[in-house]
Design an enzyme around this catalytic site. Structure first.
Site, PDB file in Angstrom:
ATOM      1  N   ASN A 175       0.958  -1.314   0.104  1.00  0.00           N
ATOM      2  CA  ASN A 175      -0.083  -0.084   0.157  1.00  0.00           C
ATOM      3  C   ASN A 175       0.758   1.133  -0.034  1.00  0.00           C
ATOM      4  O   ASN A 175       2.082   1.083   0.076  1.00  0.00           O
ATOM      5  CB  ASN A 175      -1.019  -0.128   1.131  1.00  0.00           C
ATOM      6  N   LYS A 206      12.244 -16.092  -8.496  1.00  0.00           N
ATOM      7  CA  LYS A 206      10.998 -15.177  -9.229  1.00  0.00           C
ATOM      8  C   LYS A 206      10.066 -16.130 -10.332  1.00  0.00           C
ATOM      9  O   LYS A 206      10.659 -16.928 -11.173  1.00  0.00           O
ATOM     10  CB  LYS A 206      11.920 -14.148 -10.078  1.00  0.00           C
ATOM     11  N   PRO A 255      -2.105 -11.733  10.245  1.00  0.00           N
ATOM     12  CA  PRO A 255      -2.627 -11.593  11.772  1.00  0.00           C
ATOM     13  C   PRO A 255      -3.061  -9.879  11.838  1.00  0.00           C
ATOM     14  O   PRO A 255      -2.439  -9.082  11.324  1.00  0.00           O
ATOM     15  CB  PRO A 255      -1.427 -11.667  12.433  1.00  0.00           C
ATOM     16  N   ASP A 256      -4.053  -9.969  12.587  1.00  0.00           N
ATOM     17  CA  ASP A 256      -4.472  -8.531  13.015  1.00  0.00           C
ATOM     18  C   ASP A 256      -3.637  -8.151  14.435  1.00  0.00           C
ATOM     19  O   ASP A 256      -3.893  -8.598  15.364  1.00  0.00           O
ATOM     20  CB  ASP A 256      -5.998  -8.459  13.437  1.00  0.00           C
ATOM     21  N   PHE A 269      -4.897   3.503  14.603  1.00  0.00           N
ATOM     22  CA  PHE A 269      -5.218   4.268  13.554  1.00  0.00           C
ATOM     23  C   PHE A 269      -6.471   3.586  12.597  1.00  0.00           C
ATOM     24  O   PHE A 269      -6.151   2.543  12.473  1.00  0.00           O
ATOM     25  CB  PHE A 269      -4.013   4.670  12.617  1.00  0.00           C
ATOM     26  N   LYS A 315     -13.825  -0.003  15.698  1.00  0.00           N
ATOM     27  CA  LYS A 315     -12.662  -0.652  15.987  1.00  0.00           C
ATOM     28  C   LYS A 315     -11.922  -0.226  17.210  1.00  0.00           C
ATOM     29  O   LYS A 315     -11.465  -1.206  17.787  1.00  0.00           O
ATOM     30  CB  LYS A 315     -11.583   0.099  14.774  1.00  0.00           C
ATOM     31  N   LYS A 345     -11.072  -3.869  18.577  1.00  0.00           N
ATOM     32  CA  LYS A 345      -9.734  -4.199  18.902  1.00  0.00           C
ATOM     33  C   LYS A 345      -9.138  -3.873  20.424  1.00  0.00           C
ATOM     34  O   LYS A 345      -7.885  -3.931  20.709  1.00  0.00           O
ATOM     35  CB  LYS A 345      -8.988  -3.460  17.746  1.00  0.00           C
TER      36      LYS A 345
HETATM   37  O1  C5P Z   1      -6.853  -1.964   8.707  1.00  0.00           O
HETATM   38  P1  C5P Z   1      -7.721  -1.400   9.750  1.00  0.00           P
HETATM   39  O2  C5P Z   1      -8.501  -0.326   9.388  1.00  0.00           O
HETATM   40  O3  C5P Z   1      -8.279  -2.298  10.582  1.00  0.00           O
HETATM   41  O4  C5P Z   1      -6.657  -0.682  10.646  1.00  0.00           O
HETATM   42  C1  C5P Z   1      -6.978  -0.307  12.001  1.00  0.00           C
HETATM   43  C2  C5P Z   1      -5.798  -0.325  13.108  1.00  0.00           C
HETATM   44  O5  C5P Z   1      -5.462  -2.036  13.008  1.00  0.00           O
HETATM   45  C3  C5P Z   1      -4.435   0.144  12.548  1.00  0.00           C
HETATM   46  O6  C5P Z   1      -3.886   0.910  13.847  1.00  0.00           O
HETATM   47  C4  C5P Z   1      -3.451  -0.860  12.032  1.00  0.00           C
HETATM   48  O7  C5P Z   1      -2.129  -0.668  12.131  1.00  0.00           O
HETATM   49  C5  C5P Z   1      -4.254  -2.042  12.766  1.00  0.00           C
HETATM   50  N1  C5P Z   1      -4.075  -3.165  11.780  1.00  0.00           N
HETATM   51  C6  C5P Z   1      -3.143  -4.375  12.392  1.00  0.00           C
HETATM   52  N2  C5P Z   1      -3.042  -5.606  11.720  1.00  0.00           N
HETATM   53  C7  C5P Z   1      -3.689  -5.635  10.508  1.00  0.00           C
HETATM   54  C8  C5P Z   1      -4.693  -4.602  10.076  1.00  0.00           C
HETATM   55  C9  C5P Z   1      -4.568  -3.518  11.030  1.00  0.00           C
HETATM   56  O8  C5P Z   1      -2.597  -4.260  13.569  1.00  0.00           O
HETATM   57  N3  C5P Z   1      -3.812  -6.768   9.993  1.00  0.00           N
END
Ligand code: C5P
Length: 403
Positions: free
Chosen positions: A218, A297, A313-314, A332, A346, A350
Site C-alpha cells: 500500500n 522469481k 494477523p490482526d 489508526f 475498531k 480491537k
Molecule cells: O486496517 P484497519 O483499518 O483495521 O486498521 C486499523 C488499525 O489496526 C491500525 O492501527 C492498523 O495498524 C491495525 N492493523 C493491524 N493488523 C492488521 C490490520 C490492521 O494491527 N492486520
C-alpha cells in the site's frame, strides 16, 4: 513541518561554535526564517573562522552578533540580557568541546555563554567534533553532567565521514533533524511528559511477497510513525520504531527495527510489548498475503490468473488481547467517507484505549503527505478534531491528548 502559523511568533537564538559543521547551520537558519521564526544569531570568535556574520545576517534578515557587539556599550541594556530574555529557545550548533566545557561549569567569557546564563528557556545542543575529541573521558563527562540540568536537550552525534577524514562518531545531527527538534521544543516548551516511558510504534506499509520481486502493499510511507517517534523522543521517551521499508533516515536516539511483512511486524511488536507503556499501531498493515511464496522469481507465464490469498494477523487486536492494564494502546483508522463510525467500531473491537480516525480522501492528508488531519477518540468518549497540520504537529497533539 509545523505550519508557519505555529512558528511565526517564536523567537530562536542560534549560537554557533567553531567547527566545520557551522556551514550546515546556515541552512538551518534559512529554514527557520522561511518558516516564520524570528531568528537571532550569535557567533563565537572561532565560528567566524568558518563562516562570516554577513552570511548569517543575510539568512536571518537581522544583524548576526559577535563578541565585538558584546563589548560595545551602545545598547540600552546589555546584549546578553536582551537576547537571553528575548529567546523562547536557544540552539547551540555546532557545540564544540570548548563551549560544552564552559556551559558545564557555568563559565561566562563570551556573548554565547553569557546569553545562556542570562536565559531560562530550553537550550538545544548539537555537538560536532572529531571522534577522538568526542570520546575523550573529559568531554563525555561534561556532556553527561550538562544533560543532568533539565533545561538542556542533547542531540546525539551521527557516525560518518568527518572533515578530518576519520569515519566515526562526532558528526553533527543533520539540519533537518535539528529543525524537527526545534519544532518539538517550541510545541512542548521543553516539557518532558514522556520521561521514563517506553513508546513502541509501528510505521509504514507492510509488504506481502508472492516471490522475491512482487508483493501486495500500500502507499503508506511511514511518515506519521516517524513523526510519532520524533515527538515521543523529544518529550523524553525511550522509543522503539518498528518500520517497514522507508525512504527516511531514522532519528538519532530512536531504536529502529526494520521489518517487511505483517507476520514479521507482529513477531517484533510482541517481542517488545512487555516493556512498552504506550503502543501506537500507525502502520498500514496489508490485510492479506499470497497463500504461497515462491523463493524463485515466477516467470510471467506462471503467474496465477486468480491469486489465492490468506489473511495476515490482526496485530493490534492481538496486542489488545495481551496488554496489561497500565499499557495504553492506540490504533489508526485510515478511512474514506465517514471516518467516525468505523473508528468507533475498531476502538471497541480491537480493545484500544484510543484511535486516530484519519481521512485519506482529503487533499494533502494521509498516505505520503507531510500533513494530516484526524479525529482522536478514546474509550472514555472523548472526541477531539485536529484540523490539517503537519504530521509532527499531529503527533504532538496525540501525545497531548493521551498523556
Ligand atoms: O486496517 P484497519 O483499518 O483495521 O486498521 C486499523 C488499525 O489496526 C491500525 O492501527 C492498523 O495498524 C491495525 N492493523 C493491524 N493488523 C492488521 C490490520 C490492521 O494491527 N492486520
Amino acid at each position: 513541518m509545523l505550519s508557519s502559523k505555529n512558528l511565526k511568533s517564536k523567537r530562536v537564538v542560534v549560537a554557533l561554535g567553531g567547527g566545520i559543521a557551522a556551514y550546515k547551520v546556515c541552512e538551518l537558519v534559512s529554514t527557520l526564517f522561511k518558516s516564520g521564526v524570528e531568528v537571532r544569531v550569535i557567533l563565537t570568535k572561532s565560528a567566524q573562522e568558518f563562516i562570516t556574520p554577513l552570511t548569517l545576517a543575510t539568512l536571518s534578515r537581522h544583524q548576526a552578533y559577535t563578541d565585538d557587539d558584546f563589548w560595545q556599550p551602545i545598547y540600552s541594556r546589555p546584549l546578553h540580557i536582551e537576547l537571553g530574555e528575548w529567546a523562547d529557545l536557544i540552539v547551540i550548533a555546532p557545540l564544540t568541546a570548548n563551549t560544552l566545557a564552559k556551559l558545564t561549569y557555568g563559565m561566562a567569557d563570551n556573548l554565547l555563554t553569557n546569553t545562556v546564563l542570562a536565559s531560562t528557556c530550553p537550550v538545544l545542543l548539537a555537538p560536532a567534533m572529531n571522534t577522538d575529541m568526542w570520546e575523550q573521558v573529559a568531554v563525555q563527562r561534561n556532556w553527561l553532567q550538562l544533560l543532568t540540568n533539565s533545561r538542556f536537550y542533547g542531540m546525539g552525534t551521527a557516525s560518518g565521514l568527518l572533515a578530518c577524514d576519520r569515519i566515526g562518531a562526532g558528526r553533527m545531527a543533520e539540519p533537518a533533524e535539528i529543525f524537527v527538534y526545534i519544532q518539538s521544543l517550541l510545541h512542548t516548551q521543553g516539557i518532558r511528559d514522556l520521561a521514563g516511558k517506553q513508546v513502541l510504534i509501528s510505521a509504514g506499509g507492510t509488504r506481502e511477497y508472492l516471490d522475491p520481486v512482487r508483493f501486495i502493499g500500500n502507499p503508506s510511507t511511514g511518515k506519521m510513525g516517524l513523526a510519532l517517534a520524533q515527538a515521543a523522543l523529544h518529550r523524553g521517551a525511550k522509543v522503539i520504531l518498528v518500520h517497514c521499508p522507508a525512504s527516511w533516515d531514522v532519528p538519532l536516539g530512536v531504536e529502529a527495527i526494520p521489518v517487511i511483512s505483517a507476520d514479521e511486524m507482529q513477531q517484533v511488536m510482541l517481542e517488545h510489548l512487555a516493556n512498552a507503556d504506550i503502543i501506537i499501531m500507525s502502520a498500514a498493515v496489508a490485510d492479506v498475503k499470497p497463500k504461497e511464496y515462491s523463493t524463485e522469481k515466477l516467470p510471467k507465464r506462471s503467474l496465477p490468473e486468480n491469486l489465492p490469498l490468506a489473511a495476515v494477523p490482526d496485530i493490534v487486536a492481538e496486542i489488545g488481547n495481551r496488554k496489561q492494564p497500565h499499557q495504553y494502546l492506540i490504533g489508526f483508522a485510515a478511512q474514506t467517507g465517514d471516518i467516525i463510525t468505523p473508528a468507533k467500531e475498531k476502538l471497541q473491537r480491537k480493545k484500544l484505549n484510543a484511535i486516530v480516525a484519519n481521512p485519506i480522501d482529503k487533499v494533502d492528508s494521509g498516505f505520503g503527505s507531510d500533513n494530516n488531519q484526524a479525529v482522536f477518540l478514546d474509550m472514555s468518549g472523548r472526541e477531539v478534531e485536529i484540523p490539517a497540520c503537519s504530521k509532527l504537529e499531529m503527533a504532538h497533539y496525540l501525545f497531548d491528548f493521551v498523556v
